[in-house]
Design a protein around this motif. Structure first.
Motif, mmCIF file in Angstrom:
data_model
loop_
_atom_site.group_PDB
_atom_site.id
_atom_site.type_symbol
_atom_site.label_atom_id
_atom_site.label_comp_id
_atom_site.label_asym_id
_atom_site.label_seq_id
_atom_site.Cartn_x
_atom_site.Cartn_y
_atom_site.Cartn_z
ATOM 1 N N ASN A 113 137.194 60.877 57.772
ATOM 2 C CA ASN A 113 137.059 59.730 58.037
ATOM 3 C C ASN A 113 135.924 59.330 59.132
ATOM 4 O O ASN A 113 136.467 58.286 59.762
ATOM 5 N N SER A 114 135.332 59.795 59.581
ATOM 6 C CA SER A 114 134.311 60.111 61.069
ATOM 7 C C SER A 114 132.679 60.085 60.253
ATOM 8 O O SER A 114 132.124 60.414 59.455
ATOM 9 N N MET B 242 129.162 65.720 57.094
ATOM 10 C CA MET B 242 129.220 67.486 56.816
ATOM 11 C C MET B 242 129.968 67.445 54.759
ATOM 12 O O MET B 242 129.889 67.574 54.191
ATOM 13 N N ILE B 243 130.148 65.518 54.730
ATOM 14 C CA ILE B 243 130.026 64.827 52.818
ATOM 15 C C ILE B 243 128.567 65.319 52.801
ATOM 16 O O ILE B 243 127.927 65.853 51.570
ATOM 17 N N SER B 244 127.554 64.851 52.968
ATOM 18 C CA SER B 244 126.195 64.156 53.273
ATOM 19 C C SER B 244 126.133 66.168 52.786
ATOM 20 O O SER B 244 125.309 66.579 52.390
ATOM 21 N N ARG B 245 126.040 66.873 53.804
ATOM 22 C CA ARG B 245 126.019 68.202 53.838
ATOM 23 C C ARG B 245 126.291 69.213 52.854
ATOM 24 O O ARG B 245 125.698 69.794 51.779
ATOM 25 N N ASP C 158 123.689 74.760 43.902
ATOM 26 C CA ASP C 158 124.501 75.757 43.370
ATOM 27 C C ASP C 158 125.738 75.169 42.221
ATOM 28 O O ASP C 158 125.896 76.046 41.898
ATOM 29 N N GLN C 159 125.683 74.156 41.965
ATOM 30 C CA GLN C 159 126.404 73.852 40.462
ATOM 31 C C GLN C 159 127.456 74.452 40.695
ATOM 32 O O GLN C 159 127.889 74.296 39.604
ATOM 33 N N LYS C 160 128.084 74.030 41.692
ATOM 34 C CA LYS C 160 129.997 73.973 42.214
ATOM 35 C C LYS C 160 130.215 73.556 42.733
ATOM 36 O O LYS C 160 131.889 73.721 43.006
ATOM 37 N N LEU C 161 130.326 71.949 41.897
ATOM 38 C CA LEU C 161 131.407 71.353 42.632
ATOM 39 C C LEU C 161 133.179 71.511 41.799
ATOM 40 O O LEU C 161 134.088 70.545 42.533
ATOM 41 N N PHE C 162 132.870 71.646 40.809
ATOM 42 C CA PHE C 162 134.248 71.672 40.264
ATOM 43 C C PHE C 162 134.825 72.915 41.117
ATOM 44 O O PHE C 162 136.293 72.740 41.097
ATOM 45 N N GLU C 163 134.591 74.319 41.659
ATOM 46 C CA GLU C 163 134.978 74.957 42.291
ATOM 47 C C GLU C 163 135.038 74.247 43.598
ATOM 48 O O GLU C 163 136.091 74.822 44.341
ATOM 49 N N ARG C 164 134.056 73.606 44.195
ATOM 50 C CA ARG C 164 134.365 73.147 45.845
ATOM 51 C C ARG C 164 134.389 72.222 46.245
ATOM 52 O O ARG C 164 133.032 71.622 46.221
ATOM 53 N N PRO C 165 135.062 71.753 45.732
ATOM 54 C CA PRO C 165 135.047 69.813 46.348
ATOM 55 C C PRO C 165 134.468 69.368 47.680
ATOM 56 O O PRO C 165 135.034 70.229 48.261
ATOM 57 N N ALA D 111 134.129 69.472 53.796
ATOM 58 C CA ALA D 111 133.672 68.573 54.891
ATOM 59 C C ALA D 111 135.386 69.274 55.893
ATOM 60 O O ALA D 111 134.688 68.502 56.629
ATOM 61 N N PHE D 112 136.512 68.708 55.325
ATOM 62 C CA PHE D 112 137.646 68.591 56.213
ATOM 63 C C PHE D 112 137.566 70.199 56.597
ATOM 64 O O PHE D 112 137.865 70.167 57.971
ATOM 65 N N ARG D 113 137.316 71.434 55.805
ATOM 66 C CA ARG D 113 137.369 72.335 56.729
ATOM 67 C C ARG D 113 136.342 72.742 57.944
ATOM 68 O O ARG D 113 136.503 73.078 58.448
#
Length: 271
Positions: A58-59, A65-68, A76-83, A88-90
């Motif tokens: 929340n910054s 990073m969320i936008s990225r 890559d269509q991998k939203l299910f695998e990579r939230p 962003a946190f990592r």
């Protein structure tokens, strides 16, 4: 990787040793200030992000990073695998930890939080290199993917010669590729050692997964779990030893030399 200030433990995630399932299991014990840099499996078990994760993203940097992450997932269509929030946190944590990999090493964590490293119970899990090598090969992005329904599907026919090619490529890359994600940091000894010496308090075995998890719960005096351990990436192929030849066995013994020295693993027998 987990750093739990609430229960004073650190978990180091060695690739292909049920680490995602172990992280998911222990995530149920996390407090507000604890650190987990891999939320995809806990989220699937219904465990929400903790306060530390949400406050970190929340910054202004977190929003960037969320936008990225959104742009990457669209490609890559991998939203299910990579939230997205996990990504962003990592990326933010990387600035202090030195890596965005879920397979952060002992050295990373010690440099990041020496006080916790010196005082908390540190554990990891290892696996017979012969089965770990097969699992790494089969999970390679060129071979496998997770479907929208969460099941695993094979994308390419697997052959002995392909396994040998994979091992030869892996041997050439070890120690040379600086990417935090190169083949999950294989072999795993760099994760739980510092200066080639084991740096953790407890090493569980993939082959004794449930028994060793129970030992850790008792050592840490953790409350009764609400969620049971689920091995979400369990490879269901029963005849995996058929992919081995004299050459591939020799390559595995070279690549995983330290693991054989530390744990005296033998070639498994077909059941």
């Amino acid at each position: 990787m987990i750093i739990s200030h609430k229960h004073k433990f650190i978990f180091l995630h060695v690739p292909k040793t049920a680490g995602s399932s172990i992280s998911s299991f222990f995530s149920q014990y996390l407090g507000d200030d604890d650190i987990l840099n891999g939320w995809n499996h806990p989220l699937r078990e219904g465990i929400p992000y903790n306060k530390n994760t949400l406050e970190t993203v929340n910054s202004k940097l977190g929003l960037r990073m969320i936008s990225r992450a959104i742009n990457l997932r669209l490609r890559d269509q991998k939203l299910f695998e990579r939230p997205i929030i996990d990504f962003a946190f990592r990326e933010i944590l990387k600035k202090r930890l030195g890596t965005n990999s879920i397979h952060a090493t002992a050295k990373h964590i010690k440099n990041f939080d020496k006080k916790s490293w010196d005082n908390y119970f540190k554990f990891t899990f290892v696996r017979n290199p012969y089965t770990q090598a097969i699992s790494c090969w089969m999970w390679n992005d060129e071979k496998w993917s997770i479907t929208k329904k969460g099941s695993i599907e094979n994308k390419k026919k697997l052959k002995k010669q392909e396994f040998i090619k994979y091992l030869k490529k892996l041997k050439r890359k070890i120690g040379k590729d600086k990417s935090p994600y190169y083949q999950f940091k294989i072999p795993g000894n760099k994760i739980y050692t510092i200066n080639n010496k084991i740096a953790v308090d407890f090493i569980g075995k993939f082959e004794n997964l449930n028994e060793d998890i129970t030992k850790i719960q008792k050592i840490l005096k953790l409350p009764k779990e609400k969620l049971s351990l689920k091995h979400t990436k369990l490879n269901t192929k029963k005849n995996y030893l058929k992919y081995y030849s004299k050459e591939s066995k020799s390559l595995v013994e070279e690549i995983w030399e330290k693991e054989f020295q530390f744990f005296d693993y033998k070639f498994p027998k077909n059941k």
